[in-house]
Design a protein around this motif. Structure first.
Motif, PDB file in Angstrom:
ATOM      1  N   LEU A 121       1.419  79.136  27.618  1.00 18.99           N
ATOM      2  CA  LEU A 121       2.070  79.630  28.830  1.00 18.99           C
ATOM      3  C   LEU A 121       2.346  81.118  28.722  1.00 18.99           C
ATOM      4  O   LEU A 121       2.114  81.881  29.672  1.00 18.99           O
ATOM      5  CB  LEU A 121       3.366  78.857  29.083  1.00 18.99           C
ATOM      6  CG  LEU A 121       4.223  79.343  30.253  1.00 18.99           C
ATOM      7  CD1 LEU A 121       3.465  79.254  31.563  1.00 18.99           C
ATOM      8  CD2 LEU A 121       5.520  78.540  30.332  1.00 18.99           C
ATOM      9  N   ASP A 122       2.848  81.567  27.570  1.00 16.47           N
ATOM     10  CA  ASP A 122       3.078  83.001  27.367  1.00 16.47           C
ATOM     11  C   ASP A 122       1.787  83.789  27.544  1.00 16.47           C
ATOM     12  O   ASP A 122       1.756  84.844  28.189  1.00 16.47           O
ATOM     13  CB  ASP A 122       3.624  83.269  25.962  1.00 16.47           C
ATOM     14  CG  ASP A 122       5.012  82.715  25.733  1.00 16.47           C
ATOM     15  OD1 ASP A 122       5.734  82.480  26.713  1.00 16.47           O
ATOM     16  OD2 ASP A 122       5.370  82.512  24.560  1.00 16.47           O
ATOM     17  N   PHE A 123       0.710  83.276  26.944  1.00 11.93           N
ATOM     18  CA  PHE A 123      -0.573  83.982  27.026  1.00 11.93           C
ATOM     19  C   PHE A 123      -1.039  84.085  28.476  1.00 11.93           C
ATOM     20  O   PHE A 123      -1.507  85.145  28.912  1.00 11.93           O
ATOM     21  CB  PHE A 123      -1.619  83.259  26.185  1.00 11.93           C
ATOM     22  CG  PHE A 123      -2.947  83.960  26.133  1.00 11.93           C
ATOM     23  CD1 PHE A 123      -3.176  84.980  25.227  1.00 11.93           C
ATOM     24  CD2 PHE A 123      -3.975  83.597  26.995  1.00 11.93           C
ATOM     25  CE1 PHE A 123      -4.397  85.637  25.177  1.00 11.93           C
ATOM     26  CE2 PHE A 123      -5.196  84.247  26.962  1.00 11.93           C
ATOM     27  CZ  PHE A 123      -5.413  85.269  26.048  1.00 11.93           C
ATOM     28  N   ASP A 124      -0.905  82.999  29.217  1.00 10.71           N
ATOM     29  CA  ASP A 124      -1.341  83.025  30.609  1.00 10.71           C
ATOM     30  C   ASP A 124      -0.455  83.946  31.454  1.00 10.71           C
ATOM     31  O   ASP A 124      -0.938  84.594  32.394  1.00 10.71           O
ATOM     32  CB  ASP A 124      -1.340  81.610  31.183  1.00 10.71           C
ATOM     33  CG  ASP A 124      -2.462  80.762  30.606  1.00 10.71           C
ATOM     34  OD1 ASP A 124      -3.467  81.333  30.154  1.00 10.71           O
ATOM     35  OD2 ASP A 124      -2.333  79.513  30.590  1.00 10.71           O
ATOM     36  N   GLU A 125       0.822  84.023  31.117  1.00 12.27           N
ATOM     37  CA  GLU A 125       1.737  84.896  31.861  1.00 12.27           C
ATOM     38  C   GLU A 125       1.477  86.369  31.561  1.00 12.27           C
ATOM     39  O   GLU A 125       1.482  87.210  32.475  1.00 12.27           O
ATOM     40  CB  GLU A 125       3.190  84.543  31.502  1.00 12.27           C
ATOM     41  CG  GLU A 125       4.248  85.337  32.264  1.00 12.27           C
ATOM     42  CD  GLU A 125       4.336  84.953  33.726  1.00 12.27           C
ATOM     43  OE1 GLU A 125       4.580  85.861  34.551  1.00 12.27           O
ATOM     44  OE2 GLU A 125       4.147  83.755  34.054  1.00 12.27           O
ATOM     45  N   LEU A 126       1.229  86.674  30.287  1.00  9.43           N
ATOM     46  CA  LEU A 126       1.143  88.076  29.857  1.00  9.43           C
ATOM     47  C   LEU A 126      -0.283  88.612  29.827  1.00  9.43           C
ATOM     48  O   LEU A 126      -0.472  89.839  29.809  1.00  9.43           O
ATOM     49  CB  LEU A 126       1.780  88.232  28.476  1.00  9.43           C
ATOM     50  CG  LEU A 126       3.267  87.878  28.379  1.00  9.43           C
ATOM     51  CD1 LEU A 126       3.724  87.884  26.924  1.00  9.43           C
ATOM     52  CD2 LEU A 126       4.095  88.857  29.193  1.00  9.43           C
ATOM     53  N   TYR A 127      -1.276  87.715  29.801  1.00  5.79           N
ATOM     54  CA  TYR A 127      -2.658  88.195  29.660  1.00  5.79           C
ATOM     55  C   TYR A 127      -3.583  87.642  30.749  1.00  5.79           C
ATOM     56  O   TYR A 127      -4.167  88.410  31.512  1.00  5.79           O
ATOM     57  CB  TYR A 127      -3.189  87.803  28.276  1.00  5.79           C
ATOM     58  CG  TYR A 127      -4.533  88.414  27.941  1.00  5.79           C
ATOM     59  CD1 TYR A 127      -4.613  89.711  27.433  1.00  5.79           C
ATOM     60  CD2 TYR A 127      -5.719  87.707  28.133  1.00  5.79           C
ATOM     61  CE1 TYR A 127      -5.845  90.290  27.117  1.00  5.79           C
ATOM     62  CE2 TYR A 127      -6.954  88.278  27.836  1.00  5.79           C
ATOM     63  CZ  TYR A 127      -7.014  89.564  27.322  1.00  5.79           C
ATOM     64  OH  TYR A 127      -8.233  90.130  27.028  1.00  5.79           O
ATOM     65  N   THR A 128      -3.713  86.315  30.834  1.00  5.69           N
ATOM     66  CA  THR A 128      -4.666  85.739  31.784  1.00  5.69           C
ATOM     67  C   THR A 128      -4.353  86.146  33.221  1.00  5.69           C
ATOM     68  O   THR A 128      -5.238  86.623  33.944  1.00  5.69           O
ATOM     69  CB  THR A 128      -4.675  84.199  31.678  1.00  5.69           C
ATOM     70  OG1 THR A 128      -4.885  83.810  30.327  1.00  5.69           O
ATOM     71  CG2 THR A 128      -5.762  83.618  32.558  1.00  5.69           C
ATOM     72  N   ALA A 129      -3.109  85.954  33.636  1.00  6.82           N
ATOM     73  CA  ALA A 129      -2.749  86.219  35.036  1.00  6.82           C
ATOM     74  C   ALA A 129      -2.962  87.678  35.424  1.00  6.82           C
ATOM     75  O   ALA A 129      -3.677  87.968  36.403  1.00  6.82           O
ATOM     76  CB  ALA A 129      -1.313  85.777  35.297  1.00  6.82           C
ATOM     77  N   PRO A 130      -2.382  88.639  34.713  1.00 10.46           N
ATOM     78  CA  PRO A 130      -2.570  90.031  35.139  1.00 10.46           C
ATOM     79  C   PRO A 130      -4.015  90.512  35.045  1.00 10.46           C
ATOM     80  O   PRO A 130      -4.450  91.335  35.859  1.00 10.46           O
ATOM     81  CB  PRO A 130      -1.648  90.818  34.202  1.00 10.46           C
ATOM     82  CG  PRO A 130      -1.374  89.931  33.046  1.00 10.46           C
ATOM     83  CD  PRO A 130      -1.428  88.541  33.594  1.00 10.46           C
ATOM     84  N   ARG A 131      -4.781  90.025  34.090  1.00 14.73           N
ATOM     85  CA  ARG A 131      -6.161  90.489  33.944  1.00 14.73           C
ATOM     86  C   ARG A 131      -7.055  89.963  35.053  1.00 14.73           C
ATOM     87  O   ARG A 131      -8.115  90.543  35.324  1.00 14.73           O
ATOM     88  CB  ARG A 131      -6.745  90.041  32.599  1.00 14.73           C
ATOM     89  CG  ARG A 131      -6.304  90.875  31.424  1.00 14.73           C
ATOM     90  CD  ARG A 131      -7.326  90.823  30.298  1.00 14.73           C
ATOM     91  NE  ARG A 131      -8.420  91.749  30.530  1.00 14.73           N
ATOM     92  CZ  ARG A 131      -9.639  91.594  30.022  1.00 14.73           C
ATOM     93  NH1 ARG A 131      -9.925  90.545  29.292  1.00 14.73           N
ATOM     94  NH2 ARG A 131     -10.573  92.487  30.243  1.00 14.73           N
ATOM     95  N   HIS A 132      -6.675  88.864  35.691  1.00 14.11           N
ATOM     96  CA  HIS A 132      -7.555  88.252  36.682  1.00 14.11           C
ATOM     97  C   HIS A 132      -6.956  88.245  38.085  1.00 14.11           C
ATOM     98  O   HIS A 132      -7.414  87.499  38.954  1.00 14.11           O
ATOM     99  CB  HIS A 132      -7.907  86.824  36.243  1.00 14.11           C
ATOM    100  CG  HIS A 132      -8.692  86.786  34.968  1.00 14.11           C
ATOM    101  ND1 HIS A 132      -8.110  86.545  33.734  1.00 14.11           N
ATOM    102  CD2 HIS A 132     -10.012  86.983  34.716  1.00 14.11           C
ATOM    103  CE1 HIS A 132      -9.035  86.579  32.786  1.00 14.11           C
ATOM    104  NE2 HIS A 132     -10.188  86.843  33.353  1.00 14.11           N
ATOM    105  N   GLY A 133      -5.946  89.046  38.308  1.00 14.42           N
ATOM    106  CA  GLY A 133      -5.438  89.232  39.660  1.00 14.42           C
ATOM    107  C   GLY A 133      -4.473  88.182  40.146  1.00 14.42           C
ATOM    108  O   GLY A 133      -4.219  88.093  41.364  1.00 14.42           O
ATOM    109  N   PHE A 134      -3.887  87.393  39.245  1.00 12.07           N
ATOM    110  CA  PHE A 134      -2.884  86.411  39.641  1.00 12.07           C
ATOM    111  C   PHE A 134      -1.492  87.027  39.493  1.00 12.07           C
ATOM    112  O   PHE A 134      -1.259  87.862  38.611  1.00 12.07           O
ATOM    113  CB  PHE A 134      -2.987  85.152  38.776  1.00 12.07           C
ATOM    114  CG  PHE A 134      -4.299  84.430  38.898  1.00 12.07           C
ATOM    115  CD1 PHE A 134      -4.599  83.680  40.025  1.00 12.07           C
ATOM    116  CD2 PHE A 134      -5.246  84.517  37.883  1.00 12.07           C
ATOM    117  CE1 PHE A 134      -5.822  83.026  40.133  1.00 12.07           C
ATOM    118  CE2 PHE A 134      -6.465  83.863  37.981  1.00 12.07           C
ATOM    119  CZ  PHE A 134      -6.760  83.119  39.114  1.00 12.07           C
TER     120      PHE A 134
END
Length: 341
Positions: A235-248
């Motif tokens: 969840l941390d990774f998706d919040e701090l990396y996945t989401a911002p890198r892909h426009g979420f």
């Protein structure tokens, strides 16, 4: 509306999954499925590079049986989080399909496996355009052939999501979809894997994806610096990396937009979804809340773990029930004869 769940196939020739007595429980099934050696592809394959967007390319591995002819079927295999086209479960299923005379394309998701260094971008659970691009490539290479997309874990979510999107944006030749242990509700999966008994898997995934992200940024020094020191969970990774890198906007936004569950009722092509109630990554409850269309069968097993399904009895040559089940479904769909022993 809830779906009607088949705990096993109604076809009497398909044995129900019964776990091996030495491998009971989701944790043992998962570990055996992921770490026991096995999965070799004796057939030759050809690597192809496929252009996608922003200068990125994908690497796919194409195997064509000697007797294959134009019009014969093909399958695209899509791996899960932390995997690649060379993951054991991908290789095992590919080998079975090739013996049935089915052309097999093993896809490396963006930046994964043999595709590392070909893309500055990364894959995620909702990035279906890359799978669509591979399907378009295979359709051009094999005009008139029926094509199946077979996904595993995160790749299974992608396969189902693309099948739903294909209602409005058709994919030529897209004949059927098969999904093994798909995370159809990503938010629920995020909560499930953080339960105390499952946290070891969360930590393992975090190690893998932190290393992969650091490796990517080291290979492409022009990418923005990445600080993953605060990442302790997926969840941390998706919040701090996945989401911002892909426009979420956030991890919650990424999960909401990328989960296939709400889209499954729209799917019009036939297919098969297989899941296990004791999967330590993916809870079973979301499957009971989805109205599966009649041509898309859901088989919810009481056991099997995550891509484990190591069976008490041999079927189709060994005890890998999931591999045989996927191959048997496609063999029946395309009249490719009985499973090889």
């Amino acid at each position: 509306m809830t779906t009607t769940i088949a705990p096993q196939c109604s076809d009497a020739t398909i044995p129900p999954f019964v776990p091996h007595p030495w491998v009971r429980g989701g944790h043992l099934q998962t570990i055996l499925g992921g770490y026991l050696p096995g999965g070799r592809l004796g057939d030759p394959f050809t690597a192809h590079l496929i252009d996608v967007d922003q200068g990125d390319r994908l690497c796919i591995l194409d195997s064509t049986p000697a007797a294959w002819a134009p019009g014969d079927p093909g399958a695209i295999l899509v791996h899960g989080l932390g995997g690649s086209a060379s993951s054991p479960y991908v290789l095992r299923v590919a080998a079975r399909l090739l013996r049935l005379g089915i052309r097999v394309v093993r896809m490396n998701l963006r930046g994964a496996g043999e595709g590392f260094g070909l893309a500055r971008g990364t894959y995620h659970a909702g990035r279906t355009d890359d799978v669509r691009r591979v399907a378009e490539w295979l359709a051009a290479e094999a005009p008139g052939s029926p094509l199946a997309i077979v996904g595993f874990s995160l790749g299974a979510n992608l396969a189902l999501k693309l099948a739903a999107e294909a209602v409005d944006r058709p994919v030529e030749g897209f004949d059927s979809v098969l999904a093994a242990n798909p995370p159809i509700d990503l938010a629920a999966c995020s909560r499930h894997i953080q339960r105390p008994k499952n946290r070891i898997y969360d930590r393992n995934f975090v190690r893998q994806i932190r290393v992969a992200a650091s490796r990517l940024h080291a290979f492409f020094p022009d990418l923005e610096p990445v600080d993953l020191t605060r990442v302790k969970t997926v969840l941390d990774f998706d919040e701090l990396y996945t989401a911002p890198r892909h426009g979420f906007a956030s991890a919650a936004d990424y999960y909401a937009q990328s989960s296939s569950g709400p889209l499954i009722p729209r799917i019009q092509i036939p297919g098969l979804v297989i899941h296990a109630e004791d999967d330590p990554f993916i809870p079973p409850d979301p499957f009971r809340l989805v109205d599966f269309p009649p041509q898309l069968a859901l088989e919810l097993n009481s056991s099997g773990g995550h891509l484990g399904y190591f069976s008490r009895t041999r079927w189709g040559g060994n005890r890998r029930w999931l591999d045989a089940r996927l191959a048997a479904w496609l063999a029946s769909r395309w009249n490719r004869g009985p499973l090889p022993v």
